[in-house]
Design a protein around this motif. Structure first.
Motif, short mmCIF file in Angstrom:
data_model
loop_
_atom_site.label_atom_id
_atom_site.label_comp_id
_atom_site.label_asym_id
_atom_site.label_seq_id
_atom_site.Cartn_x
_atom_site.Cartn_y
_atom_site.Cartn_z
N ARG A 106 -7.80 0.94 7.49
CA ARG A 106 -8.65 0.15 6.63
C ARG A 106 -9.68 -0.59 7.48
O ARG A 106 -9.50 -1.76 7.81
CB ARG A 106 -7.75 -0.85 5.90
N ALA A 123 0.80 3.50 4.51
CA ALA A 123 1.40 3.90 5.79
C ALA A 123 1.44 2.73 6.77
O ALA A 123 0.68 2.68 7.72
CB ALA A 123 0.63 5.06 6.39
N GLN A 161 -2.84 -5.63 12.08
CA GLN A 161 -1.93 -5.16 11.03
C GLN A 161 -2.63 -5.15 9.68
O GLN A 161 -2.36 -4.30 8.85
CB GLN A 161 -0.69 -6.06 10.99
N GLU A 162 -3.53 -6.10 9.50
CA GLU A 162 -4.29 -6.12 8.25
C GLU A 162 -5.14 -4.85 8.13
O GLU A 162 -5.30 -4.29 7.05
CB GLU A 162 -5.18 -7.38 8.22
N LEU A 193 -2.22 -2.37 -0.02
CA LEU A 193 -3.25 -1.41 -0.42
C LEU A 193 -3.07 -0.07 0.28
O LEU A 193 -3.60 0.93 -0.14
CB LEU A 193 -4.64 -1.97 -0.08
N VAL A 194 -2.33 -0.08 1.36
CA VAL A 194 -2.22 1.13 2.17
C VAL A 194 -0.75 1.52 2.26
O VAL A 194 0.12 0.67 2.40
CB VAL A 194 -2.82 0.88 3.57
N MET A 203 2.52 0.37 9.85
CA MET A 203 3.02 0.64 11.20
C MET A 203 4.48 0.20 11.28
O MET A 203 4.88 -0.79 10.67
CB MET A 203 2.18 -0.21 12.16
N GLU A 243 3.77 -7.23 7.96
CA GLU A 243 3.05 -7.09 6.71
C GLU A 243 2.30 -5.76 6.69
O GLU A 243 1.79 -5.34 7.70
CB GLU A 243 2.02 -8.24 6.58
N PRO A 244 2.23 -5.15 5.52
CA PRO A 244 1.47 -3.89 5.44
C PRO A 244 -0.03 -4.14 5.53
O PRO A 244 -0.49 -5.26 5.31
CB PRO A 244 1.85 -3.35 4.07
N ALA A 245 -0.76 -3.07 5.88
CA ALA A 245 -2.22 -3.19 5.96
C ALA A 245 -2.77 -3.69 4.64
O ALA A 245 -2.29 -3.32 3.57
CB ALA A 245 -2.83 -1.84 6.32
N GLY A 246 -3.77 -4.54 4.71
CA GLY A 246 -4.38 -5.05 3.50
C GLY A 246 -3.57 -6.12 2.81
O GLY A 246 -3.86 -6.48 1.67
N HIS A 247 -2.56 -6.64 3.47
CA HIS A 247 -1.70 -7.66 2.87
C HIS A 247 -2.50 -8.85 2.37
O HIS A 247 -2.29 -9.34 1.28
CB HIS A 247 -0.65 -8.12 3.88
N TYR A 248 -3.43 -9.31 3.20
CA TYR A 248 -4.22 -10.49 2.82
C TYR A 248 -5.42 -10.12 1.95
O TYR A 248 -5.85 -10.89 1.12
CB TYR A 248 -4.69 -11.24 4.07
N GLY A 249 -5.94 -8.93 2.20
CA GLY A 249 -7.09 -8.47 1.42
C GLY A 249 -8.37 -9.22 1.69
O GLY A 249 -9.28 -9.20 0.87
#
Lengths: 443, 225
Positions: free
Chosen positions: A151, B23, A212-213, B20-21, B25, B30-36
């Motif tokens: 992303r 996959a 990570q974001e 949002l994602v 790591m 937290e997963p990618a896009g956690h905060y957005g």
């Protein structure tokens, strides 16, 4: 009653209060009120007209009453952003004019001889610019994170401040600190010999949070950090470090980063050479290999005596130096002298510091001052009774890995004299019989 | 706390809290896009800022430049600091020469004698040169300058044309001169406390060398030659 008024009227001069005591009570109240509400604490002319100012004494200490005790000073917000006393005008960053072609790509040195504790004031933090200091409008500045991520994102400075923040105290040291001294003793000054190290409390977002974001892809192993200055300064950093303790800092000692330190954002890469702490950070790219940029090939690589070079020597190894006495701070006479200094290690905490007054024949363990923190400056001290004879002062740090700071001879035997960077050898100060202090090297 | 912005944009999804994602790591909290937060970077935005070039050629753009073309550009923008033949001026860097000097008493680290990768030359000229006007050259000019500086160092022939195919093929003389694993700590000291050495001799002193700028008073402008 007068006592209460005195407390209320803090800032009104002693003279004014004394004068008021000779007035009838109603007039006295009016007098004091007029004094209190006079803009800027200006003298109340009419009531004081009969007081002849005393001739200013040549000295201000006992038995004299100092002039500042008998007058008003400037009010609040006289300096909306506070500045040091004019008597501290010599305490400034300084450069070595013969060292670089231009001040635009150069360094300045922190005045370690004047600093106390372990935190470097923001205005005295050493500088290293490659293309001068850009003037960045934070509203127009962006951080892009892309490459091997799920992303790719662009963050405004406002976005960055919404992430969870952390604060940590870390030193930053240029790996060329002391690099002019490989071939011999040249500079007779603590500031110029060791002033490319400073320490601050940094506040920002963990780089791991940001990466990570964005979502690091499995092939991602390296990170490229790039500045927004005219050098677009870049360094490759392995992800293992990036995800460990690196932060994207927006604050330094409680306020926004200074422009010289990367305003509005910089990397802080604890314990690693200063050049990796990319200032004016604008871009982070995740990749599978290092980029072999100019700053990690042509520069910031260590040339060995056989002509080969060591690259990616990121860690700043343990180092210490006595900051008082030093060439700028001579010994003030026989008797008890407080030896003080700074120690640090890029591998963690300082475990101990030893001090020698005989050029390294015998050593005593110094006292470490709290706080002792990882990858931070640590202050040490040792009380020494100087007998007035010439002495050779040294300090030697041992870090938490057990590494013992080497002598210059040991370092030169392993690295020769052409590596420029990472000179963390023991410093020797010679104290002369008159108390003056000189930078010397021992064979 | 200070704020960078006076005006605050209302951003949708401030407290989205939605992954949002798909996959994440491994080992990541937290997963990618956690905060957005922030905006997605568009391809156009990335392309404009992604200027780095790697030794394998990744990042090199279209375009090309010859040694002869490079000489023209060099004389216009570079020779005033780096000298007509890359010999350097004053304290500005020498670009050519120094072959075989790295183990000598006074090594000369130049593009030819020291730099391990030709890609670094393209990357650095493009991002940071000319010193007084960085990122003002066209890609073709950067290719031409790269070709010219390589030729000054006798690394390519005078008919060399640099482009994204030829440049990664150039092998620099000192490519194998580097170790990319930090060998330290290599110097070890012992924590001896008593009678650690028999004698101590001062071998050098900074006293009287007159190299130290003033450490009091105004900044010392010193000798800048």
């Amino acid at each position: 009653m007068l006592g209460k008024l005195r407390r209320l009227s803090q800032g009104v001069s002693e003279i004014a209060l004394e004068e008021s005591e000779r007035l009838p009570s109603a007039e006295r109240r009016r007098f004091l009120r007029s004094g209190l509400f006079t803009a800027g604490g200006a003298m109340v002319g009419g009531a004081l007209a009969g007081i002849a100012p005393k001739a200013l004494a040549a000295t201000q200490y006992p038995p004299e009453i100092p002039s500042w005790t008998r007058s008003l000073g400037p009010g609040v917000v006289a300096d909306p952003y506070g500045v040091p006393s004019p008597f501290e005008k010599d305490v400034i960053r300084r450069n070595v004019p013969w060292l670089t072609a231009d001040k635009v790509s150069s360094i300045s040195f922190s005045p370690l001889q004047h600093l106390k504790g372990i935190i470097t004031p923001n205005g005295l933090f050493f500088e290293r610019h490659h293309a001068g200091r850009p003037e960045i409008d934070p509203q127009q500045h962006r951080l892009m994170i892309h490459g091997l991520v799920d992303r790719p994102i662009i963050l405004s400075m406002e976005d960055l401040q919404r992430f969870p923040s952390v604060s940590q105290i870390n030193f930053i040291e240029c790996p060329a600190n002391g690099g002019m001294e490989w071939r011999g003793a040249q500079l007779n000054s603590l500031q110029f010999l060791h002033g490319m190290v400073s320490c601050a409390e940094w506040t920002g977002v963990r780089l791991s949070t940001l990466l990570q974001e964005a979502g690091i892809q499995p092939k991602g192993k390296w990170l490229l950090a790039e500045g927004a200055d005219g050098a677009a300064m870049t360094r490759s950093i392995p992800l293992e470090k990036a995800l460990d303790d690196v932060i994207v800092a927006y604050a330094q000692n409680g306020e926004a980063l200074r422009r010289e330190q990367g305003y509005p954002i910089r990397l802080v890469v604890p314990g690693w050479e200063g050049n990796t702490h990319v200032k004016w950070l604008r871009r982070l790219e995740v990749g599978d290999k290092p980029w072999m940029q100019r700053e990690e090939t042509s520069k910031y690589t260590d040339l060995m005596p056989d002509g080969t070079a060591h690259g990616f020597t990121w860690v700043m190894e343990a180092k210490s130096v006595i900051t008082s006495p030093c060439p700028e701070m001579p010994v003030r006479g026989k008797g008890i002298c407080q030896i003080e200094g700074l120690a640090w290690s890029g591998r963690g905490k300082v475990r101990a510091v030893d001090v020698s007054v005989d050029g390294g024949k015998n050593w005593q363990q110094a006292q470490l001052r709290e706080p002792v923190m990882s990858k931070s400056l640590t202050r040490f001290s040792l009380e020494w009774k100087w007998d007035g004879n010439p002495a050779l002062l040294q300090s030697r740090v041992i870090d938490e890995t057990g590494y013992v700071q080497p002598t210059l001879g040991q370092l030169k035997a392993a690295r020769g004299t052409n590596s420029i960077y990472h000179k963390n050898a023991i410093q020797t100060w010679k104290v002369n019989a008159d108390g003056s202090v000189v930078n010397v090297q021992l064979s | 706390m200070f704020s960078f912005l006076k005006s605050s944009r209302a951003l949708p999804g401030i407290c989205l809290g939605v992954a949002l994602v798909s996959a994440p790591m491994t080992g990541v909290a937290e997963p990618a896009g956690h905060y957005g937060y922030g905006a997605s970077a568009t391809e156009e935005q990335i392309a404009a800022w992604d200027i780095d070039v790697r030794p394998d050629g990744m990042g090199l753009p279209e375009g090309s430049g010859s040694v002869d073309e490079g000489m023209q550009v060099y004389e216009t923008y570079c020779s005033s600091c780096h000298g007509a033949f890359g010999e350097g001026m004053g304290r500005y860097p020498k670009l050519a020469g120094g072959d075989g000097s790295l183990a000598e008493d006074r090594p000369e680290k130049t593009v030819g004698s020291y730099w391990p990768y030709a890609s670094t030359l393209w990357d650095y000229i493009h991002r940071a040169m000319p010193f007084f006007a960085p990122q003002s050259l066209t890609d073709d000019q950067v290719y031409a300058l790269t070709a010219y500086v390589l030729n000054l160092n006798y690394i390519v022939e005078s008919d060399f044309v640099a482009n994204k195919e030829t440049l990664p093929e150039v092998v620099m003389p000192n490519q194998d001169g580097f170790t990319w694993e930090d060998p330290r700590p290599v110097v070890s000291n012992e924590r001896c406390m008593k009678d650690c050495k028999e004698s101590v001799t001062v071998s050098d002193s900074a006293a009287g060398k007159n190299l130290t700028p003033s450490t009091t008073g105004p900044l010392d402008e010193g000798i800048t030659e």
